[in-house]
Every structure is written in structure tokens, then in C-alpha cells.
Design a protein around this motif. Sequence first.
Motif, PDB file in Angstrom:
ATOM      1  N   VAL A  11      -1.092   2.648  -0.571  1.00  0.00           N
ATOM      2  CA  VAL A  11      -0.210   3.064  -1.673  1.00  0.00           C
ATOM      3  C   VAL A  11      -0.433   4.540  -1.973  1.00  0.00           C
ATOM      4  O   VAL A  11      -1.542   4.968  -2.308  1.00  0.00           O
ATOM      5  CB  VAL A  11      -0.459   2.199  -2.929  1.00  0.00           C
ATOM      6  N   ASN A  12       0.636   5.309  -1.822  1.00  0.00           N
ATOM      7  CA  ASN A  12       0.579   6.747  -2.105  1.00  0.00           C
ATOM      8  C   ASN A  12       0.946   6.978  -3.581  1.00  0.00           C
ATOM      9  O   ASN A  12       2.030   6.577  -4.026  1.00  0.00           O
ATOM     10  CB  ASN A  12       1.567   7.481  -1.178  1.00  0.00           C
ATOM     11  N   ILE A  13       0.027   7.594  -4.319  1.00  0.00           N
ATOM     12  CA  ILE A  13       0.224   7.758  -5.772  1.00  0.00           C
ATOM     13  C   ILE A  13       0.633   9.192  -6.150  1.00  0.00           C
ATOM     14  O   ILE A  13       0.623   9.541  -7.334  1.00  0.00           O
ATOM     15  CB  ILE A  13      -1.056   7.345  -6.535  1.00  0.00           C
ATOM     16  N   ILE A  45      -5.634   3.719  -0.853  1.00  0.00           N
ATOM     17  CA  ILE A  45      -4.890   4.638  -1.717  1.00  0.00           C
ATOM     18  C   ILE A  45      -4.749   5.974  -0.995  1.00  0.00           C
ATOM     19  O   ILE A  45      -5.736   6.549  -0.520  1.00  0.00           O
ATOM     20  CB  ILE A  45      -5.638   4.838  -3.059  1.00  0.00           C
ATOM     21  N   THR A  46      -3.505   6.443  -0.924  1.00  0.00           N
ATOM     22  CA  THR A  46      -3.209   7.711  -0.241  1.00  0.00           C
ATOM     23  C   THR A  46      -2.877   8.787  -1.265  1.00  0.00           C
ATOM     24  O   THR A  46      -2.125   8.538  -2.215  1.00  0.00           O
ATOM     25  CB  THR A  46      -2.026   7.517   0.739  1.00  0.00           C
ATOM     26  N   VAL A  47      -3.472   9.959  -1.060  1.00  0.00           N
ATOM     27  CA  VAL A  47      -3.138  11.122  -1.903  1.00  0.00           C
ATOM     28  C   VAL A  47      -2.969  12.345  -1.011  1.00  0.00           C
ATOM     29  O   VAL A  47      -3.698  12.503  -0.034  1.00  0.00           O
ATOM     30  CB  VAL A  47      -4.241  11.442  -2.954  1.00  0.00           C
ATOM     31  N   PHE A  74      -6.920  10.609   2.585  1.00  0.00           N
ATOM     32  CA  PHE A  74      -6.714  11.949   2.037  1.00  0.00           C
ATOM     33  C   PHE A  74      -5.815  12.740   2.984  1.00  0.00           C
ATOM     34  O   PHE A  74      -6.211  13.067   4.107  1.00  0.00           O
ATOM     35  CB  PHE A  74      -8.083  12.631   1.869  1.00  0.00           C
ATOM     36  N   GLU A  75      -4.608  13.038   2.516  1.00  0.00           N
ATOM     37  CA  GLU A  75      -3.683  13.832   3.331  1.00  0.00           C
ATOM     38  C   GLU A  75      -3.887  15.311   3.025  1.00  0.00           C
ATOM     39  O   GLU A  75      -3.927  15.701   1.847  1.00  0.00           O
ATOM     40  CB  GLU A  75      -2.233  13.453   3.006  1.00  0.00           C
ATOM     41  N   MET A  76      -3.940  16.089   4.079  1.00  0.00           N
ATOM     42  CA  MET A  76      -4.206  17.529   3.867  1.00  0.00           C
ATOM     43  C   MET A  76      -3.598  18.377   4.979  1.00  0.00           C
ATOM     44  O   MET A  76      -3.454  17.931   6.111  1.00  0.00           O
ATOM     45  CB  MET A  76      -5.729  17.784   3.818  1.00  0.00           C
ATOM     46  N   ILE A 155      -2.996   7.708  14.533  1.00  0.00           N
ATOM     47  CA  ILE A 155      -1.806   8.513  14.236  1.00  0.00           C
ATOM     48  C   ILE A 155      -1.030   7.809  13.126  1.00  0.00           C
ATOM     49  O   ILE A 155      -1.160   6.602  12.950  1.00  0.00           O
ATOM     50  CB  ILE A 155      -0.877   8.706  15.466  1.00  0.00           C
ATOM     51  N   GLU A 156      -0.244   8.601  12.380  1.00  0.00           N
ATOM     52  CA  GLU A 156       0.723   8.003  11.452  1.00  0.00           C
ATOM     53  C   GLU A 156       2.086   8.520  11.858  1.00  0.00           C
ATOM     54  O   GLU A 156       2.327   9.733  11.868  1.00  0.00           O
ATOM     55  CB  GLU A 156       0.410   8.390   9.994  1.00  0.00           C
ATOM     56  N   LEU A 157       2.968   7.610  12.240  1.00  0.00           N
ATOM     57  CA  LEU A 157       4.309   8.011  12.685  1.00  0.00           C
ATOM     58  C   LEU A 157       5.198   8.275  11.471  1.00  0.00           C
ATOM     59  O   LEU A 157       5.287   7.444  10.555  1.00  0.00           O
ATOM     60  CB  LEU A 157       4.912   6.929  13.580  1.00  0.00           C
ATOM     61  N   GLY A 195       4.712   5.816   8.043  1.00  0.00           N
ATOM     62  CA  GLY A 195       5.103   6.015   6.657  1.00  0.00           C
ATOM     63  C   GLY A 195       5.985   7.218   6.451  1.00  0.00           C
ATOM     64  O   GLY A 195       6.134   8.065   7.325  1.00  0.00           O
ATOM     65  N   HIS A 196       6.572   7.271   5.316  1.00  0.00           N
ATOM     66  CA  HIS A 196       7.449   8.292   4.749  1.00  0.00           C
ATOM     67  C   HIS A 196       8.856   7.735   4.568  1.00  0.00           C
ATOM     68  O   HIS A 196       9.497   7.329   5.518  1.00  0.00           O
ATOM     69  CB  HIS A 196       7.512   9.598   5.564  1.00  0.00           C
ATOM     70  N   GLY A 197       9.265   7.737   3.311  1.00  0.00           N
ATOM     71  CA  GLY A 197      10.627   7.303   2.990  1.00  0.00           C
ATOM     72  C   GLY A 197      10.843   5.802   3.076  1.00  0.00           C
ATOM     73  O   GLY A 197      11.976   5.337   2.941  1.00  0.00           O
ATOM     74  N   LEU A 198       9.784   5.050   3.297  1.00  0.00           N
ATOM     75  CA  LEU A 198       9.974   3.591   3.389  1.00  0.00           C
ATOM     76  C   LEU A 198      10.266   3.030   2.007  1.00  0.00           C
ATOM     77  O   LEU A 198       9.710   3.482   0.999  1.00  0.00           O
ATOM     78  CB  LEU A 198       8.752   2.919   4.024  1.00  0.00           C
ATOM     79  N   LEU A 215       1.071   0.682   6.683  1.00  0.00           N
ATOM     80  CA  LEU A 215       2.221   1.458   6.204  1.00  0.00           C
ATOM     81  C   LEU A 215       1.789   2.183   4.940  1.00  0.00           C
ATOM     82  O   LEU A 215       1.213   1.576   4.034  1.00  0.00           O
ATOM     83  CB  LEU A 215       3.399   0.536   5.886  1.00  0.00           C
ATOM     84  N   ASN A 216       2.077   3.480   4.883  1.00  0.00           N
ATOM     85  CA  ASN A 216       1.800   4.254   3.674  1.00  0.00           C
ATOM     86  C   ASN A 216       3.107   4.477   2.937  1.00  0.00           C
ATOM     87  O   ASN A 216       4.059   5.037   3.491  1.00  0.00           O
ATOM     88  CB  ASN A 216       1.149   5.592   4.033  1.00  0.00           C
ATOM     89  N   ILE A 217       3.122   4.032   1.691  1.00  0.00           N
ATOM     90  CA  ILE A 217       4.372   4.056   0.922  1.00  0.00           C
ATOM     91  C   ILE A 217       4.081   4.572  -0.486  1.00  0.00           C
ATOM     92  O   ILE A 217       3.095   4.161  -1.109  1.00  0.00           O
ATOM     93  CB  ILE A 217       5.006   2.641   0.847  1.00  0.00           C
ATOM     94  N   GLY A 218       4.923   5.485  -0.976  1.00  0.00           N
ATOM     95  CA  GLY A 218       4.667   6.042  -2.292  1.00  0.00           C
ATOM     96  C   GLY A 218       5.886   6.187  -3.180  1.00  0.00           C
ATOM     97  O   GLY A 218       6.011   5.534  -4.209  1.00  0.00           O
ATOM     98  N   HIS A 219       6.808   7.057  -2.778  1.00  0.00           N
ATOM     99  CA  HIS A 219       7.908   7.435  -3.653  1.00  0.00           C
ATOM    100  C   HIS A 219       8.697   6.215  -4.137  1.00  0.00           C
ATOM    101  O   HIS A 219       8.987   6.090  -5.341  1.00  0.00           O
ATOM    102  CB  HIS A 219       8.815   8.432  -2.918  1.00  0.00           C
ATOM    103  N   ALA A 220       9.012   5.312  -3.219  1.00  0.00           N
ATOM    104  CA  ALA A 220       9.803   4.122  -3.596  1.00  0.00           C
ATOM    105  C   ALA A 220       9.037   3.224  -4.563  1.00  0.00           C
ATOM    106  O   ALA A 220       9.632   2.639  -5.480  1.00  0.00           O
ATOM    107  CB  ALA A 220      10.182   3.338  -2.337  1.00  0.00           C
TER     108      ALA A 220
END
Length: 247
Positions: A11-13, A45-47, A74-76, A155-157, A195-198, A215-220
Motif C-alpha cells: 500500500v502506497n501512502i 507499505i510503500t513510500v 522505500f522508493e527513491m 523489478i517492478e513493472l 504497480g502504478h495507476g492500478l 502489486l503496489n497501489i496507492g492513488h486509487a
Amino acid sequence: MTTSNRILLGVNIDHVATLRQARGTRYPDPVKAALDAEEAGADGITVHLREDRRHIQERDVLLLKDVLQTRMNFEMGVTEEMMVFAERIRPAHICLVPETRQELTTEGGLDVAGQEARIKAAVERLSKIGSEVSLFIDADERQIQASRRVGAPAIELHTGRYADATTPTEVADELQRIIDGVNCGLNEGLIVNAGHGLHYHNVEAVAAIKGINELNIGHALVAHALFVGFKGAVAEMKALILAAAKH
Ligand SMILES: CC(=O)[C@@H](O)[C@H](O)COP(=O)(O)O
Ligand SMILES: NCC(=O)COP(=O)(O)O
């Protein structure tokens, strides 16, 4: 090669922090969101601590490091400032992402093939602190093979093009690109995340791809949480991806 149906939800917060930063308040606190997400079934948890600090702040990452029951992803960006910060907090997972200041969001994948020596050095340095390093890349054979060559275990696609596709043909083509990318990554011996936009309406087809680890999911999730609460939003997504992965 893993072909099990087990799938994890990261979960991306970030966008809880976006709302806080919009007014410079102390609320809503992404740390509370992270704890709620864990209670609702998040596996991690993804940040993304962006260079411009538009959402997540150092304070969030430091607190999360102390309180998470699961693990931090941790995304950087690949910068010296971020390398030093990562070495300080030693997250369980680090995802190297491309970053530009003007972008609305992460628009494409990291060009690993075009800068192998630089990415290899970063992967080696971050692996030494015990973090599992993944590379956020497009589902492109060249980038996937380069990711293996630079020594990243994962990898994260980037699923943004799939999420943005509008016509049925476009959606099918983009989904096939992700399926091919997953298979290519597994053949290269990599752990494959995506992940991204899911979103609730497009996640099932991706979750059903055999061999995807997480799967990394946040905005939705943050958007849906406005109406059902954060725990409800996470629990709904988790149920959806687990059911899709079973078929
Ligand atoms: C790399 C990535 O995909 C995430 O960091 C996510 O997109 C966060 O949101 P922003 O890109 O809007 O910062
Ligand atoms: N790496 C992708 C991520 O963490 C979440 O992206 P989004 O769901 O906020 O688009």
C-alpha cells in the motif's frame, strides 16, 4: 521460477501526505494510514520520498521505520542525497525510480539499459545495507535483462500505460506487454512486482498474471478511502487481488 498464486499488496501512502501538504497541516497523517493499512491486510507499505518533498517527508519515513509491523518499500531516485538517507534508515526493500521535478507522476520506467554502470553501483551499495533492491522499469525485455545484469534481485513493472489505455485493443496490448514482461523477468530469475495507476476496475487482470509477487497501489486506494475509510479501501483491494490471483 515461482508460479504460485500467492500475491502481496503493497500500500502506497504518498497521497495521504499529498492532502496534508496541500494545507501544511499535521493531518492526515500517513503514519496512521500505514497502520490502518496493515490492520486491513497490507503486506507492506510503500513510500516515495521525492526530491521536491511534494508529499512524503523524512519525518514520515523515520516514524514508519519504528512502527511498521510489516515492511517498508522505500522508493527513491538515484541521487547521492537519497543513497545517504537510505543507508541511514535501512529499509527492507528499496525501489529505484526515475524522477523529474516537473512530472505530475512517475511517467515511465528507469532507463537501466542506458546507465548500467551507475545503476549497478547503486544496487551494490544499497544491497550492502541488507535491503532488497528492485528497479521500477517498463515491461521491456531490454530493461528487464539489464536489471538482471546489474544485480537487482527484483523489478517492478510500470503499469501506467495499461492503466491509461482507453480502447479495448489498447488495453489488451498493454496487458499482454505486462504478461510478457512478467514471464521475461521470471525467466531471468527475478522477483517481479508491478504497480502504478492500478485501480479497482483494472487490477484483476494484472493480479491474475501467474508469477507476480506484489502489486503496489496507492492513488486509487487513497481516493476510495474518502468514501469508505482507509481500512475499508485496503480490505476491498486485497480481497479483489486475492480472488483474481486464485483463478
Ligand atoms: C514510483 C511510483 O509509481 C509511485 O511513487 C507513485 O506513483 C507515487 O505517486 P507520485 O508519482 O504521484 O509521486
Ligand atoms: N510504484 C507504484 C506505486 O507505489 C503506486 O502507484 P499509484 O497506485 O499511486 O499510481
